[in-house]
Design an enzyme around this catalytic site. Structure first.
Site, PDB file in Angstrom:
ATOM      1  N   ARG A   1      -7.655 -13.815 -24.984  1.00 40.61           N
ATOM      2  CA  ARG A   1      -8.077 -14.339 -23.674  1.00 40.61           C
ATOM      3  C   ARG A   1      -9.510 -13.891 -23.391  1.00 40.61           C
ATOM      4  NH1 ARG A   1      -6.942 -11.473 -19.550  1.00 40.61           N
ATOM      5  NH2 ARG A   1      -4.730 -11.187 -19.942  1.00 40.61           N
TER       6      ARG A   1
ATOM      7  N   TYR B   1     -17.099 -36.179  -7.854  1.00 44.00           N
ATOM      8  CA  TYR B   1     -15.889 -36.391  -8.646  1.00 44.00           C
ATOM      9  C   TYR B   1     -14.663 -36.058  -7.782  1.00 44.00           C
ATOM     10  CZ  TYR B   1     -12.299 -35.795 -12.168  1.00 44.00           C
ATOM     11  OH  TYR B   1     -11.130 -35.889 -12.875  1.00 44.00           O
TER      12      TYR B   1
ATOM     13  N   ASP C   1     -23.140 -30.095 -12.280  1.00 47.08           N
ATOM     14  CA  ASP C   1     -22.112 -30.695 -13.128  1.00 47.08           C
ATOM     15  C   ASP C   1     -22.839 -31.703 -14.035  1.00 47.08           C
ATOM     16  OD1 ASP C   1     -20.116 -32.321 -14.245  1.00 47.08           O
ATOM     17  OD2 ASP C   1     -18.776 -32.028 -12.540  1.00 47.08           O
TER      18      ASP C   1
ATOM     19  N   LYS D   1     -15.058 -35.312 -21.626  1.00 50.13           N
ATOM     20  CA  LYS D   1     -15.751 -36.598 -21.582  1.00 50.13           C
ATOM     21  C   LYS D   1     -16.679 -36.724 -22.803  1.00 50.13           C
ATOM     22  CE  LYS D   1     -13.448 -36.721 -17.744  1.00 50.13           C
ATOM     23  NZ  LYS D   1     -14.011 -36.294 -16.476  1.00 50.13           N
TER      24      LYS D   1
HETATM   25  C1  LIG Z   1     -13.561 -35.447 -15.420  1.00 50.32           C
HETATM   26  C2  LIG Z   1     -14.551 -34.712 -14.597  1.00 50.32           C
HETATM   27  C3  LIG Z   1     -14.271 -33.424 -14.108  1.00 50.32           C
HETATM   28  C4  LIG Z   1     -12.945 -32.747 -14.352  1.00 50.32           C
HETATM   29  O1  LIG Z   1     -12.758 -32.455 -15.707  1.00 50.32           O
HETATM   30  P1  LIG Z   1     -11.311 -32.405 -16.447  1.00 50.32           P
HETATM   31  O2  LIG Z   1     -11.670 -32.090 -17.849  1.00 50.32           O
HETATM   32  O3  LIG Z   1     -10.670 -33.739 -16.253  1.00 50.32           O
HETATM   33  O4  LIG Z   1     -10.535 -31.327 -15.777  1.00 50.32           O
HETATM   34  C5  LIG Z   1     -15.260 -32.782 -13.390  1.00 50.32           C
HETATM   35  N1  LIG Z   1     -16.442 -33.368 -13.132  1.00 50.32           N
HETATM   36  C6  LIG Z   1     -16.740 -34.601 -13.580  1.00 50.32           C
HETATM   37  C7  LIG Z   1     -18.072 -35.203 -13.267  1.00 50.32           C
HETATM   38  C8  LIG Z   1     -15.807 -35.323 -14.320  1.00 50.32           C
HETATM   39  O5  LIG Z   1     -16.094 -36.559 -14.746  1.00 50.32           O
END
Ligand SMILES: *Cc1c(COP(=O)(O)O)cnc(C)c1O
Length: 385
Positions: free
Chosen positions: A46, A98, A170, A195
């Site tokens: 961890r 998001y 982000d 993504k």
């Molecule tokens: C999908 C997404 C998230 C969340 O991520 P997960 O891997 O689905 O938990 C956060 N920010 C953005 C911009 C996203 O597209």
């Protein structure tokens, strides 16, 4: 070294035991201590695990930060970051956020007394007006999705430094291949690596990159204490995906610009939201601060009745949530990704029932345009337009 080379070579020099070009998957959660007071550098997985460590070092290198942290999902990464804040702390957060981040802030962080105000983060007057004594950080998405609103990160970071606020970006949509927020003054970068970084719609993961020794230490403490860490197998899958990031992003960009341009000229389409189109608000900032555009954009149909048939008629393009993979996906934000955002807020920013979001894959662009074209034609036929 150029980013293409660093991406392709992730982990390739890291296994002295065998010289393996692909770094091995170490599943072990426990590590022997040679003797009392000694450690191989790994004690318990961890805290630190070999395969995950290679990924984390690559993430820090690509973003130009000091430390990287791999989490089980993007949401886990956000939760780990938000754990820095205490009761009474306040965040300034991008509008058109998001949906999952909005839900985490409004329904979970709010229980701990951490609050957020949603503002156009490119508007310094709005940021100033919504600042309070408890404000601690600005959380920026650029571009936002689905409306692709652009924030000038250097401008906001300079302002935030004066106020003593942290800047968190982000960077899921652009990836470090096109944009490195830390170079523009950000303190923390977060990714849903599910993504574009993973890129194949087959692994859930999140990444955090921090700048500065103190912040990196604090994040290491939170990452280990909360424990929402990425497993060894998924760390390997993510690195495998990241090796081809440069090629994929170039194709995503090229395809998405061609399709957005085609849609802009289509008579059934009301508006196209793509930062590479010169009419897009924030076009100049986007050109200046990034070296390219993401493969995702949105468009608004003139008639809301076409939405249901379009989503039923697309064949090559899948009607599915998520984005950033090699396969093209289309989403209906009002009922899917943004369903947790109250309708008044959604409508105020323009996420209405005529808007579709398109995550353009790396298929041949002619095939994608043909598929979208036949779906729009069929939809127009159905509504008798
Ligand atoms: C999908 C997404 C998230 C969340 O991520 P997960 O891997 O689905 O938990 C956060 N920010 C953005 C911009 C996203 O597209």
């Amino acid at each position: 070294m150029n980013i293409e080379s660093r991406l392709a070579q992730i982990g390739s020099l890291e296994d002295p035991a065998t010289g393996g070009v692909s770094f091995p998957v170490y599943h072990s959660t426990a590590f022997r201590h040679p003797r009392l007071g000694q450690s191989t550098g790994f004690d318990y997985a961890r805290t630190k695990s070999p395969t995950r460590s290679v990924l984390e070092a690559a993430a820090a290198d690509l973003e130009g930060g000091d430390a990287g942290f791999a989490c089980s999902t993007g949401m886990a990464a956000l939760q780990t970051i938000f754990a820095m804040f205490s009761q009474g702390d306040h965040l300034l957060v991008s509008l058109d956020l998001y949906g999952g981040t909005y839900r985490l802030l409004e329904r979970i962080m709010s229980r701990y007394g951490v609050t957020a105000t949603y503002v156009d983060t490119n508007d310094l007057d709005a940021l100033e007006a919504n600042s309070r004594p408890g404000t601690k950080a600005v959380l920026i998405e650029t571009p936002t999705n689905p409306l692709m609103m652009i924030t000038d990160v250097a401008k906001v970071s300079a302002w935030a430094k004066r106020k003593g606020y942290l800047v968190i970006v982000d960077n899921t949509l652009l990836t470090p291949f096109f944009f490195r927020p830390i170079e523009h003054g950000a303190d923390i970068v977060i990714h849903s690596a599910t993504k574009y970084l993973g890129g194949h719609n087959d692994v859930l993961a999140g990444l955090i990159v921090t700048k500065g020794e103190e912040l990196s230490k604090e994040m290491a403490f939170l990452h280990n204490s909360i424990g929402a860490v990425l497993g060894a197998q998924d760390s390997w899958l993510l690195m495998r995906g990241m090796k081809t990031l440069a090629l994929r992003m170039e194709r995503h960009q090229e395809n998405s610009v061609k399709i957005a341009t085609w849609l802009k000229a289509h008579e059934a389409v009301e508006e196209v939201y793509h930062p590479a189109l010169p009419h897009h608000p924030g076009y100049e900032v986007q050109q200046r601060q990034t070296s390219g555009n993401t493969g995702i954009f949105s468009f608004k149909m003139k008639d809301a009745r076409t939405i249901e048939p379009i989503l039923r008629q697309i064949r090559l393009i899948a009607f599915a949530e998520s984005l950033g993979g090699v396969e093209s996906l289309m989403t209906y934000p009002a009922v899917q990704t943004h369903a947790d955002i109250p309708e008044e807020i959604r409508r105020a920013v323009g996420v209405d029932d005529k808007l579709l979001r398109f995550s353009v894959g790396i298929e041949h662009v002619d095939d994608l345009i043909a598929d979208l074209g036949q779906a729009i034609d069929a939809a127009l036929n159905e509504i008798g337009g």
